[in-house]
Design a protein around this motif. Structure first.
Motif, PDB file in Angstrom:
ATOM      1  N   ASP A 141      -1.210   4.257  -8.797  1.00  0.00           N
ATOM      2  CA  ASP A 141      -1.786   4.774 -10.031  1.00  0.00           C
ATOM      3  C   ASP A 141      -1.846   6.301  -9.998  1.00  0.00           C
ATOM      4  N   ASP A 149      -2.727   4.244  -0.160  1.00  0.00           N
ATOM      5  CA  ASP A 149      -4.039   4.018  -0.768  1.00  0.00           C
ATOM      6  C   ASP A 149      -5.154   4.731  -0.010  1.00  0.00           C
ATOM      7  N   SER A 150      -4.951   5.017   1.273  1.00  0.00           N
ATOM      8  CA  SER A 150      -5.981   5.652   2.095  1.00  0.00           C
ATOM      9  C   SER A 150      -5.346   6.593   3.096  1.00  0.00           C
ATOM     10  N   GLY A 195      -8.332   5.355  -4.593  1.00  0.00           N
ATOM     11  CA  GLY A 195      -7.963   4.232  -3.737  1.00  0.00           C
ATOM     12  C   GLY A 195      -6.736   3.478  -4.191  1.00  0.00           C
ATOM     13  N   ASP A 196      -6.057   3.945  -5.244  1.00  0.00           N
ATOM     14  CA  ASP A 196      -4.863   3.277  -5.760  1.00  0.00           C
ATOM     15  C   ASP A 196      -3.724   4.294  -5.797  1.00  0.00           C
ATOM     16  N   GLY A 197      -2.924   4.313  -4.729  1.00  0.00           N
ATOM     17  CA  GLY A 197      -1.864   5.290  -4.603  1.00  0.00           C
ATOM     18  C   GLY A 197      -0.843   5.241  -5.716  1.00  0.00           C
ATOM     19  N   GLU A 203       0.805  -1.212   0.000  1.00  0.00           N
ATOM     20  CA  GLU A 203       0.000   0.000   0.000  1.00  0.00           C
ATOM     21  C   GLU A 203       0.838   1.261   0.000  1.00  0.00           C
ATOM     22  N   GLN A 204       2.065   1.193   0.399  1.00  0.00           N
ATOM     23  CA  GLN A 204       2.863   2.385   0.619  1.00  0.00           C
ATOM     24  C   GLN A 204       4.082   2.391  -0.280  1.00  0.00           C
ATOM     25  N   CYS A 213      -2.425  10.559  -0.712  1.00  0.00           N
ATOM     26  CA  CYS A 213      -3.328   9.508  -0.256  1.00  0.00           C
ATOM     27  C   CYS A 213      -4.469   9.441  -1.249  1.00  0.00           C
ATOM     28  N   ALA A 214      -4.713   8.289  -1.814  1.00  0.00           N
ATOM     29  CA  ALA A 214      -5.678   8.129  -2.898  1.00  0.00           C
ATOM     30  C   ALA A 214      -7.123   8.168  -2.423  1.00  0.00           C
ATOM     31  N   THR A 215      -7.357   8.744  -1.258  1.00  0.00           N
ATOM     32  CA  THR A 215      -8.678   8.911  -0.660  1.00  0.00           C
ATOM     33  C   THR A 215      -9.343  10.147  -1.250  1.00  0.00           C
TER      34      THR A 215
END
Length: 186
Positions: free
Chosen positions: A142, A64-65, A138-140, A53-54, A80-82
């Motif tokens: 990307d 991702d969040s 939600g996809d860091g 995720e990181q 953060c893909a939030t």
């Protein structure tokens, strides 16, 4: 058809529309968010736990969040893909983010998808959002590779960020800036 139905989850935040900044209603709204955020402890995971995720490169963080931010990320530039809503901005400030890029999530009604950028601007934290049309929410990874800035706050403009800039370039600029951790939000 969107797939199998999932059981409903309880939301920890009151479902309110963010009122105008500075009004008595906005102070009340921010207090309710603060109370909800205090119930959630920032995740205490190391970089080894977050390998999928990181991404850490050039002294910036990609997650991702926003809920994956921790004390270890204090004062650093992060993507953060939030969504860029008030909760995400408040949580980033609570974790002491030095600079934040989020996803505009389509911006939405009353600009709810980018309201956190304004909140961070009030705290003098450079913040921006990438367009939901340029990368996946939600996809860091990307967002780092394909994200294009759609919204930039005034504090971030002072660091050279602007709409149309790539997420990677914006993070690189923020990581070279002398960022200070966000103050504790009201």
């Amino acid at each position: 058809y969107c797939g199998p139905r999932r059981p409903a989850r309880r939301c920890v935040l009151p479902c309110l529309i963010f009122p105008c900044a500075g009004s008595p209603a906005s102070v009340s709204y921010l207090r309710s968010i603060r109370e909800a955020v205090h119930k959630i402890k920032p995740t205490e995971r190391s970089a080894q736990d977050c390998n999928q995720e990181q991404v850490m490169a050039n002294d910036f963080i990609v997650l991702d969040s926003v809920t994956h931010l921790s004390e270890a990320h204090r004062g650093q530039a992060s993507y953060c893909a939030t969504h860029g809503g008030v909760y995400a901005g408040y949580y980033a400030a609570k974790c002491g983010s030095g600079g934040m890029i989020l996803n505009d999530a389509g911006i939405g009604r009353e600009q709810a998808g980018i309201a956190g950028v304004g909140l961070l601007d009030e705290l003098n934290v450079p913040a921006a959002t990438v367009s939901h049309r340029s990368c996946r929410i939600g996809d860091g990874a990307d967002g780092l590779a394909r994200g294009i800035l759609s919204t930039v706050n005034d504090t971030a403009r002072q660091h050279g960020l602007h709409e149309g800039m790539t997420c990677h370039e914006a993070l690189d600029r923020l990581s070279r800036a002398n960022l200070t951790p966000a103050p504790t939000p009201p």
